[in-house]
Design a protein around this motif. Sequence first.
Motif, mmCIF file in Angstrom:
data_model
loop_
_atom_site.group_PDB
_atom_site.id
_atom_site.type_symbol
_atom_site.label_atom_id
_atom_site.label_comp_id
_atom_site.label_asym_id
_atom_site.label_seq_id
_atom_site.Cartn_x
_atom_site.Cartn_y
_atom_site.Cartn_z
ATOM 1 N N ASN A 116 0.827 -1.215 0.000
ATOM 2 C CA ASN A 116 0.000 0.000 0.000
ATOM 3 C C ASN A 116 0.857 1.260 0.000
ATOM 4 O O ASN A 116 0.541 2.230 -0.688
ATOM 5 C CB ASN A 116 -0.925 0.010 1.212
ATOM 6 N N ILE A 117 1.939 1.249 0.762
ATOM 7 C CA ILE A 117 2.801 2.430 0.858
ATOM 8 C C ILE A 117 3.739 2.534 -0.341
ATOM 9 O O ILE A 117 3.951 3.612 -0.885
ATOM 10 C CB ILE A 117 3.602 2.406 2.178
ATOM 11 N N TRP A 118 4.306 1.408 -0.766
ATOM 12 C CA TRP A 118 5.271 1.429 -1.861
ATOM 13 C C TRP A 118 4.578 1.601 -3.201
ATOM 14 O O TRP A 118 5.188 1.972 -4.190
ATOM 15 C CB TRP A 118 6.145 0.177 -1.819
ATOM 16 N N ASP A 119 3.307 1.306 -3.287
ATOM 17 C CA ASP A 119 2.433 1.590 -4.409
ATOM 18 C C ASP A 119 2.473 0.539 -5.513
ATOM 19 O O ASP A 119 1.563 -0.255 -5.605
ATOM 20 C CB ASP A 119 2.686 2.987 -4.977
ATOM 21 N N LEU A 120 3.488 0.490 -6.336
ATOM 22 C CA LEU A 120 3.472 -0.415 -7.497
ATOM 23 C C LEU A 120 4.066 -1.796 -7.238
ATOM 24 O O LEU A 120 3.935 -2.676 -8.072
ATOM 25 C CB LEU A 120 4.251 0.211 -8.664
#
Length: 186
Positions: free
Chosen positions: A129-133
Motif C-alpha cells: 500500500n505504501i510502496w504503491d506499485l
Amino acid sequence: MKFNYYLKGYGWAQAFIEIDSKKLEFTPSYLSDAFGDLLRSLVSLLIHEEEVATVVWDEEPSGVEWTFVRKNSDELSIKITLYEETYEINKQKGKVVLHTDCLFIEFIKEVVREADQLLISNGILGYRNIWDLHEFPISSYLQLKDFLKNDMITIENSSNSRPASYKEERSNFKQELHLLHSLVRG
C-alpha cells in the motif's frame, strides 16, 4: 557496515549505507522496485546464477546504480554510481561515489535485518500500500533468511538444471512459515 532502508511516504523510501567510513543516503521512488531488486540480486549472486548483478534505483529524476560483483564465496564488491538523469545510466556519465569490497555475508545480514524491520513496521500488505506499485519481495526475503539460517538456500530448487516437472518447483510452505514465525517470535 550499516544499511538502513525504510518507507518514508507513499511511493518513497529512504536508504542509508555506511561502509569504510563513507556514508551515503538515497531516496528511491516507486518507479523502480528498489528493495525488491536489491534482494533478488543478492539471491542471484548467492545461487551463482550471476557473478555480477546490477540494480537501478530511480530517484526522480536522478538514478542510483548498484553494481555487485561476487569475487569469491566470501567477498562482494559494491560500486555505487550516481546519475543526474536515469536515462544516462547506459551512457557512462555517472559519478562513482563508492567502490569497495566487503564480506558478502555481512552485507546480506544487514539487508535481511532491514527487511525484517520493514515487515515488522509495515506488514506485507502495508508495504504494498505504501510502496504503491510493488509487492514486498517475500520469496527473495525467505531465500535470504533461509541462507542465513542454514548456510545455503534449502527452501527452493536452486540448481542450474531445469526441473523435470512443476512439482520440482514447489517449495515447503511449512518451512517458509517457520522462517516468518521466527521474525514475530523474536
